[in-house]
Design an enzyme around this catalytic site. Sequence first.
Site, PDB file in Angstrom:
ATOM      1  N   ASP A   1     -44.009  -7.392   4.612  1.00  0.00           N
ATOM      2  CA  ASP A   1     -43.370  -8.620   5.108  1.00  0.00           C
ATOM      3  C   ASP A   1     -43.939  -9.820   4.355  1.00  0.00           C
ATOM      4  O   ASP A   1     -45.012  -9.751   3.754  1.00  0.00           O
ATOM      5  CB  ASP A   1     -43.550  -8.781   6.622  1.00  0.00           C
TER       6      ASP A   1
ATOM      7  N   ASP B   1     -54.982  -7.307  -0.893  1.00  0.00           N
ATOM      8  CA  ASP B   1     -54.241  -8.399  -0.242  1.00  0.00           C
ATOM      9  C   ASP B   1     -55.087  -9.664  -0.263  1.00  0.00           C
ATOM     10  O   ASP B   1     -55.091 -10.438   0.697  1.00  0.00           O
ATOM     11  CB  ASP B   1     -53.889  -7.986   1.203  1.00  0.00           C
TER      12      ASP B   1
ATOM     13  N   GLU C   1     -47.604  -8.243   9.271  1.00  0.00           N
ATOM     14  CA  GLU C   1     -48.924  -8.829   8.988  1.00  0.00           C
ATOM     15  C   GLU C   1     -48.867 -10.338   9.071  1.00  0.00           C
ATOM     16  O   GLU C   1     -49.780 -10.978   9.587  1.00  0.00           O
ATOM     17  CB  GLU C   1     -49.394  -8.387   7.595  1.00  0.00           C
TER      18      GLU C   1
HETATM   19  N1  BES Z   1     -53.268 -12.056   2.216  1.00  0.00           N
HETATM   20  C1  BES Z   1     -53.602 -12.825   3.375  1.00  0.00           C
HETATM   21  C2  BES Z   1     -55.043 -12.717   3.786  1.00  0.00           C
HETATM   22  C3  BES Z   1     -55.989 -13.432   2.869  1.00  0.00           C
HETATM   23  C4  BES Z   1     -55.814 -14.767   2.603  1.00  0.00           C
HETATM   24  C5  BES Z   1     -57.046 -12.748   2.348  1.00  0.00           C
HETATM   25  C6  BES Z   1     -56.689 -15.417   1.769  1.00  0.00           C
HETATM   26  C7  BES Z   1     -57.942 -13.396   1.532  1.00  0.00           C
HETATM   27  C8  BES Z   1     -57.741 -14.739   1.233  1.00  0.00           C
HETATM   28  C9  BES Z   1     -52.761 -12.361   4.563  1.00  0.00           C
HETATM   29  O1  BES Z   1     -51.454 -12.013   4.224  1.00  0.00           O
HETATM   30  C10 BES Z   1     -52.665 -13.511   5.551  1.00  0.00           C
HETATM   31  O2  BES Z   1     -52.128 -14.525   5.241  1.00  0.00           O
HETATM   32  N2  BES Z   1     -53.215 -13.320   6.741  1.00  0.00           N
HETATM   33  C11 BES Z   1     -53.094 -14.243   7.816  1.00  0.00           C
HETATM   34  C12 BES Z   1     -53.475 -13.500   9.056  1.00  0.00           C
HETATM   35  C13 BES Z   1     -52.988 -14.119  10.339  1.00  0.00           C
HETATM   36  C14 BES Z   1     -51.496 -14.259  10.395  1.00  0.00           C
HETATM   37  C15 BES Z   1     -53.499 -13.307  11.512  1.00  0.00           C
HETATM   38  C16 BES Z   1     -53.984 -15.452   7.614  1.00  0.00           C
HETATM   39  O3  BES Z   1     -55.091 -15.349   7.072  1.00  0.00           O
HETATM   40  O4  BES Z   1     -53.561 -16.552   7.987  1.00  0.00           O
HETATM   41 ZN    ZN Z   2     -50.310 -13.963   3.923  1.00  0.00          ZN
END
Ligand code: BES
Ligand code: ZN
Length: 457
Positions: free
Chosen positions: A88, A180, A153
Amino acid sequence: MNNVIDFIQVNRDRYLDELKALLAIPSISALPEHTGDVRRCAEWCGDEMGRIGLQNVELIETPGNPVVYGDWLGAPGAPTILFYGHYDVQPVDPLNLWESPPFEATIRDGEIFARGSADDKGQVFMHLKAIEAHLKQNGRLPVNMKLILEGEEEVGSANLDDFIRANKSRLAADVVVISDSAMFARGVPSICYGLRGLVYFQVDLRGSSTDLHSGSFGGALANPAFVLAQMIAQMKDRSGRIRIPGFYDDVRELTAEERAAWASLPFNEKTYRKDFGIPKLAGETGYTTLERTWARPTLEVNGLLSGFTGEGAKTVLPAVSMAKISMRLVPDQDPNKIADLFQKYVEENAPKTVEVKVTRMHGGKPWMTSFDNPFVQAAGRAIEKGFGRAPIFTREGGSIPVVSTFQEELGLPSVLFGVGLPDENAHAPNEKLDVGNFHNGIIASAILYDEVSRLKV
Ligand code: BES
Ligand code: ZN
């Protein structure tokens, strides 16, 4: 291994064409009008898993979007890698700021621009192509692999923990691999050993039953926009510390070793400021920028809404105001405990002049691992071979809540090997993935499976 790497070199252009097809599917999990696209994307991923030679491919239903599962279990005695990624993507607004359409992947200056290119379709696809190269050249993988691709996610993975708890034996493995996250900098590959956690809230205030004329009524009641601004302003003191009682109780302090290691990383605050158009950096007193974003908790306003925001002027007292407020957490803060503290703080500090409603949204636990674990070391060797340079070890400010679930429910360590870049524009207009990093990432992933196969489990 050489025949696998040769295959990857020869197929370089085909990979980009195929990735473009994946990036063309607008699998935006946050928007109900895209539910069909999200499912179409899951089907595309399942079909692709079958095409590259994975077995037992299945779309597993959840109360939300399906999990795509596939495996290859033909290496008895060898370790098993559980690969996790998400298909997604985030919404694309504001659309007018994109230089090319978000779902028509376009290559410019060695970067592939599209929503999901870095976060996370491009990085998932990198592993699919690494698997394909092994299976097409050798008819086998050096390790056993199980893959799960999630479709929620970006909206908080509401159904994933239940899915994992319900499928413990099916998901049994030795290590989780996730791509990721971003590399530290262009040309500086890295392995991430820590992620922040998250709690997310919506706060709604009401000051009257309807908007009111600001001349007739102004002065007689509290303006909810003003009250909300005051409440938010009170949440941090001048040194950037969060004033919610108990907020810092469980924060694990940085070690002297980490502080010294990070101080020697090639990070330049001036370049960082310029790259992102920041007039002056700001944050908690006593910490560097890397420390503030990787190892310190924060409280941020993600959105703020009230009153008249159109063109021109309108004399009105808004009836309501609303803020989206989230906190990034570090080990050993507990999202439930912090959520309770925040809720109590807001309810106790809202003046009697407004009605307040606090709604808790998604969240996740912070995570940290030690990097002397043999899987992390194996990934280090693979990255060095794929990128020509040994990785550095970093933490990240972002969150991948499932990483702590893998640890707690399945007892599995995770290796976070990301090939994005800090300026990849994840969640923003003009998201991009460096084509060279994508290509080297396929090679490093293929080598990673080989390195892991040599470990005793
Ligand atoms: N790929 C990101 C996580 C990430 C961001 C890892 C920056 C390392 C550095 C992931 O897709 C994401 O955006 N996660 C969300 C999680 C939330 C919706 C619970 C986030 O970090 O805001
Ligand atoms: Zn993200």
